[in-house]
Design an enzyme around this catalytic site. Structure first.
Site, mmCIF file in Angstrom:
data_model
loop_
_atom_site.group_PDB
_atom_site.id
_atom_site.type_symbol
_atom_site.label_atom_id
_atom_site.label_comp_id
_atom_site.label_asym_id
_atom_site.label_seq_id
_atom_site.Cartn_x
_atom_site.Cartn_y
_atom_site.Cartn_z
ATOM 1 N N ASN A 113 9.607 28.452 0.837
ATOM 2 C CA ASN A 113 8.540 29.459 0.688
ATOM 3 C C ASN A 113 7.588 29.537 1.875
ATOM 4 O OD1 ASN A 113 9.583 30.175 -1.794
ATOM 5 N ND2 ASN A 113 8.263 28.760 -2.923
ATOM 6 N N ASN B 173 10.307 33.800 -0.460
ATOM 7 C CA ASN B 173 10.251 34.562 -1.698
ATOM 8 C C ASN B 173 9.866 35.998 -1.357
ATOM 9 O OD1 ASN B 173 9.445 35.693 -4.240
ATOM 10 N ND2 ASN B 173 9.235 33.605 -5.015
ATOM 11 N N PRO B 174 10.647 36.987 -1.806
ATOM 12 C CA PRO B 174 10.303 38.374 -1.489
ATOM 13 C C PRO B 174 8.879 38.760 -1.885
ATOM 14 C CG PRO B 174 12.503 38.271 -2.389
ATOM 15 C CD PRO B 174 11.921 36.889 -2.531
ATOM 16 N N SER B 175 8.332 38.107 -2.911
ATOM 17 C CA SER B 175 6.954 38.408 -3.301
ATOM 18 C C SER B 175 5.974 38.053 -2.190
ATOM 19 C CB SER B 175 6.592 37.662 -4.588
ATOM 20 O OG SER B 175 6.612 36.260 -4.387
ATOM 21 N N SER C 97 14.151 25.809 -10.435
ATOM 22 C CA SER C 97 13.288 25.999 -9.268
ATOM 23 C C SER C 97 14.146 26.018 -8.009
ATOM 24 C CB SER C 97 12.243 24.885 -9.175
ATOM 25 O OG SER C 97 12.865 23.658 -8.801
ATOM 26 N N GLY D 146 13.547 24.596 -5.259
ATOM 27 C CA GLY D 146 13.625 23.238 -4.729
ATOM 28 C C GLY D 146 14.755 22.448 -5.350
ATOM 29 N N HIS E 198 9.925 27.817 -14.542
ATOM 30 C CA HIS E 198 10.616 26.560 -14.288
ATOM 31 C C HIS E 198 10.116 25.440 -15.196
ATOM 32 C CE1 HIS E 198 11.654 28.926 -10.859
ATOM 33 N NE2 HIS E 198 10.476 28.792 -10.283
#
Length: 358
Positions: free
Chosen positions: A179, A198-200, A283, A285, A332
């Site tokens: 991220n 993350n696209p967000s 998640s 990760g 998650h």
């Protein structure tokens, strides 16, 4: 008559011999005590490892956090024992189920023009691979043809703050980050081979077609790392991911923007659901720790500790770079994922780092 000096010499020799004998007895006793202590420590660590190798969510929830933390501290303080057989067994299971080696993200080797790409959720229709997007996919994986011995998976947990683990992390052959986390070299190192976006984050930062400068500046610190995006989590993610690819490819073609394979993610999700993880989504990760376990001989995990206090009961920030916590809508189950990491550590499959690297 025996000369006096001979008698004196004999007495000195006898006294010296007795001193040597007493010293031997003392050293032997100390050695036996040390051996008993070492054996006791080995036995204790064996018991601790066995306890964590079968830990369940229920057993964790039924104990108070202080006891849990003390037990984890004991486990981490025991010498880590790598188990080659367990590593290979786990690698085979992951390869048979999911195959990150050949399917983690989309390349020209595993994707074709006009191929229908399913979304992670069946609620959305498939995406048809366009020629223009296919032409910008990488030829192959960044690790193709390489032997990955030591890999570091660097989470963003507050436990890494003031850890001084940066130098140790940078010795790894392959380093994975998440991220677009900031680089604080002393604590988390600088080397980066794969980082997720993350696209967000792209949306919030408003990196549009006219303002690609801020995005390039943000990514400069990661060198020529591959930028991994969950393009097929939703149609909105697809639009943002493809937009990012189109922006960056002409400017920095050596900066590979790559898209998670939705098939790989669905297979990995099924693999862990069968083993009791029921969260709506794994998640990122945890996903990439599994990837590392398939690709690398030795996996070292940093920054994964989903609790507000460390092993010394000191308060922690949520991330090593800020204290912004996730919203109420959490997809998650970080504690349950962490329990599985503890299992893998106790079994010698990976190495969890939860203490400073001083």
């Amino acid at each position: 008559m025996i000369p006096f000096k001979w008698i004196l010499g004999l007495m000195i020799l006898i006294l010296f011999s007795e001193c040597l004998f007493l010293a031997y007895l003392t050293m032997n006793k100390t050695l036996r005590n040390e051996q008993r202590k070492n054996f006791s420590n080995v036995l204790h660590c064996s018991v601790i490892r066995q306890r964590f190798s079968v830990i369940t969510s229920a057993s964790y929830l039924s104990s108070d956090f202080k006891s849990f933390s003390e037990n984890v501290s004991e486990l981490i303080n025991c010498p880590h024992m790598s188990n080659i057989n367990q590593k290979e067994l786990y690698r085979e299971k992951l390869h048979d189920c999911c195959n990150a080696t050949g399917l983690l993200y989309m390349t020209k080797q595993n994707t074709d023009v006009n191929k229908k790409i399913p979304y992670e959720s069946s609620a959305y229709p498939s995406y048809k691979m366009a020629t223009s997007i296919y032409n910008m996919l990488p030829e192959d994986f960044s690790w193709s043809g390489r032997t990955l011995s030591n890999c570091a998976v660097v989470g963003s947990g507050g436990i890494l703050k003031n850890s001084s683990c940066g130098r140790e992390i940078d010795t790894a052959d392959y380093v994975i980050r998440f991220n677009m986390a900031p680089i604080y070299e002393r604590d988390v190192g600088r080397k980066t081979n794969l980082i997720t976006i993350n696209p967000s984050q792209i949306k919030r930062a408003k990196f549009d077609e006219k303002r690609h400068g801020p995005l390039l500046k943000r990514l400069k610190v990661y060198g020529n790392a591959s930028l991994l995006m969950p393009a097929f989590a939703s149609p909105q993610n697809t639009r943002l991911s493809i937009s990012t690819l189109k922006k960056l490819w002409p400017l920095r073609p050596e900066l590979q923007v790559v898209f998670f394979s939705s098939s790989y993610l669905k297979d990995l999700d099924s693999f862990w659901r069968e083993r009791g993880l029921k969260a709506k989504r794994l998640s990122t990760g945890f996903m990439l720790i599994n990837v590392a376990l398939e690709l690398c001989d030795h996996v070292h995990v940093y920054g994964f500790w989903p609790f507000d206090t460390n092993l010394q009961e000191q308060n922690l920030s949520h991330h090593y770079f800020d204290n912004v916590k996730p919203g109420k809508r959490n997809l998650h189950s970080m504690p349950d994922e962490f329990l599985n990491l503890l299992k893998l550590h106790s079994q010698g499959v990976l190495t969890l780092h939860l203490q400073p690297c001083w």
